[in-house]
Design an enzyme around this catalytic site. Structure first.
Site, mmCIF file in Angstrom:
data_model
loop_
_atom_site.group_PDB
_atom_site.id
_atom_site.type_symbol
_atom_site.label_atom_id
_atom_site.label_comp_id
_atom_site.label_asym_id
_atom_site.label_seq_id
_atom_site.Cartn_x
_atom_site.Cartn_y
_atom_site.Cartn_z
ATOM 1 C CE LYS A 18 16.197 -6.004 40.394
ATOM 2 N NZ LYS A 18 15.732 -4.913 39.511
ATOM 3 C CG MET B 47 50.966 -10.577 13.620
ATOM 4 S SD MET B 47 52.758 -10.754 13.433
ATOM 5 C CE MET B 47 53.283 -10.661 15.150
ATOM 6 C CG PHE C 230 14.686 -5.435 29.531
ATOM 7 C CD1 PHE C 230 14.937 -4.950 28.247
ATOM 8 C CD2 PHE C 230 15.323 -4.820 30.607
ATOM 9 C CE1 PHE C 230 15.798 -3.887 28.042
ATOM 10 C CE2 PHE C 230 16.186 -3.748 30.409
ATOM 11 C CZ PHE C 230 16.423 -3.273 29.127
ATOM 12 C CD GLN C 231 19.607 -4.952 30.341
ATOM 13 O OE1 GLN C 231 19.632 -5.018 31.571
ATOM 14 N NE2 GLN C 231 20.296 -4.036 29.672
ATOM 15 C CD GLU D 188 28.920 -4.352 30.649
ATOM 16 O OE1 GLU D 188 27.819 -3.987 31.094
ATOM 17 O OE2 GLU D 188 29.363 -4.006 29.529
#
Length: 593
Positions: free
Chosen positions: A183, A502, A133-134, A71
């Site tokens: 959802k 760096m 969940f999630q 993602e």
């Protein structure tokens, strides 16, 4: 079978209802909103909370969905697309880890003021706050790193919310906007009466036009200057004001500099351009910043990497004019004398018109003397390096060779973050806007490949190169798989010095060479790795092979090519301003260490 009068009446009512308004699921309304906004590409990754949305995408063919492998890369790719085109980039992620994986990409876009809309799935409304969940608080998590965010609790509000999201993302000072959709909202059917044609938000009305009196005062100060300087940042590119900036600089004949985010706003090949300024800026750019008597700041924010220590910067008296769309950026770090709030393009257009009408001209003698001083700084050639070295590849040479080869072609350069980023900024001389795509504000490693993927989809006929390091490139290297699936043949130049360069440089300068965890002991074989992903891999170990490798990579127009350049592990980026120092207190080479 005979139909009853009641059934006939019911059918008539239903027909009348369907004629008066369409009923659509929330996910279908979302797709219609994106189509109305002329979205061509969306980068995303499916999951449970967004499956209704993905089902709606399956049933349309005007928007291409790009399936990334992480993602974070979805948001970076949409970000790169937005930077190169000026359009709003769009990403789609699921709830929970989908959102948290996207956070780095959102923060990256926020710090550089990039117009984006991120659509995130959420657990059903009845489950919010129940540790489902999630589930995670997407609105709370992203609040500090977005321009605005929305939680849509009713499908009826989707169209209007999307209209607001795109408006907020692209207007005023651009930035990312997150729309969190539960959802059940994406599944519910509601009446749909069309996508709004306009949007009104009482609490959000960014100013575009600058105050005429302030612009006139600024012009008087600018034309009377003895040692003028024009300092420009990413705001010039964001407002598509490069043409206006070039007109202004050429009319006045004043020296000009760009920040890291503003490179390409004024042509690097023009003599009036002094190079990039700041921590790794040129001697002439930094000295002019410190010693000018009138400074015109355009779409820049005086950040710590540009002016160094604010107390040091304030030692010299100068008058400062600051043009910016965001009033909160003016006098935030440095007190200015003439603030002008407005869109850079509009303000510069008005300023140019006033110059044409004015009989006052810049003081030619004073300007001539100022240019003599600047040329004295420029003659020091602060970007020189050992070009005669035949034993080891100098990273600057790779970038310089690439620039010489592609400067007349339609080319976009993305970079990751680190030494290679600074060498790209210093040695690839950008003449056009929106050709240099990098993470400036957040300094996000791993953006290079996703940025390039997004640009290549938007600009399929252009050459797109990623300049990266062996550290940065591994953060999103899985997107090589996306490059193959969606046929985005980019060219990757890895300046592989076997160090987190760096970090190693700072450890050499500030920590007496104690290289704590900045050396990579177990690097992959990048050639075999590229081939495993279905691409071309090249190993380049000698200076004489640099140009032939780049030529071969360019010849393979339809293939992604990974070039592993084994560069000098001891090379540092100079000039360099150490933390806490002023911008004229520069280290110019290893002899200063």
């Amino acid at each position: 079978m005979e139909i009853s009068k009641a059934e006939i009446a019911s059918a008539a009512v239903a027909a009348q209802k369907s004629d008066s308004h369409l009923e659509l699921r929330g996910a279908e309304i979302l797709v219609k909103a994106l189509q109305a906004e002329n979205v061509k590409y969306i980068w995303g990754y499916p999951g449970g909370a967004v499956l209704h949305i993905y089902d709606a995408f399956y049933k349309q063919d005007t928007i291409q969905h790009v399936l990334v492998r992480h993602e974070q890369a979805a948001v970076h790719a949409a970000d790169g697309y937005a930077r190169a085109t000026g359009d709003v980039g769009v990403a789609l992620v699921t709830s929970g880890p989908g959102v948290t994986n996207a956070v780095t990409g959102i923060a990256t876009a926020y710090m550089d003021s990039i117009p984006m809309v991120i659509i995130s799935g959420q657990v059903p409304t009845h489950a919010i706050g129940m540790d489902a969940f999630q589930e995670c608080d997407a609105v709370g998590i992203t609040r500090p790193i977005v321009k605005h965010n929305f939680l849509v609790k009713d499908a009826k509000d989707l169209a209007e919310t999307l209209k607001k999201a795109f408006h907020i993302a692209r207007s005023g000072r651009p930035g990312p906007v997150l729309v969190d959709i539960p959802k059940d909202v994406s599944f519910k059917k509601v009446p749909y009466t069309g996508y709004p044609t306009s949007v009104e938000m009482r609490s959000y009305n960014p100013v575009r036009k600058g105050h005429g009196g302030q612009i006139r005062k600024a012009l008087q100060l600018l034309l009377a200057a003895k040692r003028p300087y024009i300092y420009t940042g990413g705001g010039v590119l964001l407002s598509n004001a490069s043409a206006e900036l070039r007109t202004l600089v050429d009319m006045l004949g004043y020296p000009c500099t760009n920040t890291l985010m503003g490179l390409g706003a004024y042509p690097a090949s023009d003599r009036k351009f002094l190079g990039m300024l700041g921590m790794h800026g040129t001697v002439e750019a930094n000295n002019a910043m410190q010693n000018c008597d009138v400074l015109l700041a355009v779409g820049a924010r005086f950040d710590d990497r540009v002016i160094g220590n604010p107390k040091h910067f304030a030692q010299n008296e100068r008058k400062i004019i600051h043009i910016d769309i965001d009033p909160s950026s003016i006098s935030k770090r440095v007190k200015v004398d003439i603030p002008i709030v407005g869109d850079v393009k509009d303000v510069l257009t008005e300023m140019i018109a006033m110059i044409k009408e004015s009989s006052t001209k810049p003081d030619a003698n004073a300007l001539g003397s100022w240019w003599e001083t600047i040329e004295g700084w420029r003659v020091r050639d602060c970007l020189k390096y050992d070009r005669s070295n035949k034993d080891v590849i100098k990273p600057q040479y790779v970038v310089e060779t690439l620039w010489n080869m592609t400067k007349d072609a339609d080319t976009y350069i993305t970079s990751d973050v680190g030494q290679h980023q600074m060498w790209a900024a210093q040695y690839y001389r950008f003449d056009e806007p929106r050709r240099w795509i990098n993470s400036g504000g957040l300094g996000t490693m791993g953006v290079g490949i996703p940025y390039a993927m997004g640009i290549k989809l938007a600009k399929p006929d252009a050459e797109v190169f990623t300049i990266t390091g062996e550290g940065s490139v591994q953060m999103c290297i899985q997107e090589l798989s996306t490059c193959l699936q969606y046929n985005t043949p980019i060219k990757i130049c890895a300046l592989n010095n076997r160090y987190l360069g760096m970090v190693r440089q700072w450890q050499e300068v500030e920590y007496e060479g104690r290289y704590s965890h900045s050396y990579m002991d177990a690097l992959p074989n990048f050639v075999k790795l590229a081939e495993a992903y279905g691409h071309v891999g090249m190993l380049i170990e000698r200076p004489e092979d640099v140009e032939p490798a780049l030529r071969e990579a360019r010849r393979l127009k339809d293939r992604t090519v990974f070039m592993d350049f084994r560069t000098d592990p001891t090379e540092n980026v100079f000039p360099m301003v150490q933390a806490g120092k002023g911008i004229t207190e520069m280290l110019l080479g290893s002899e200063d260490l």
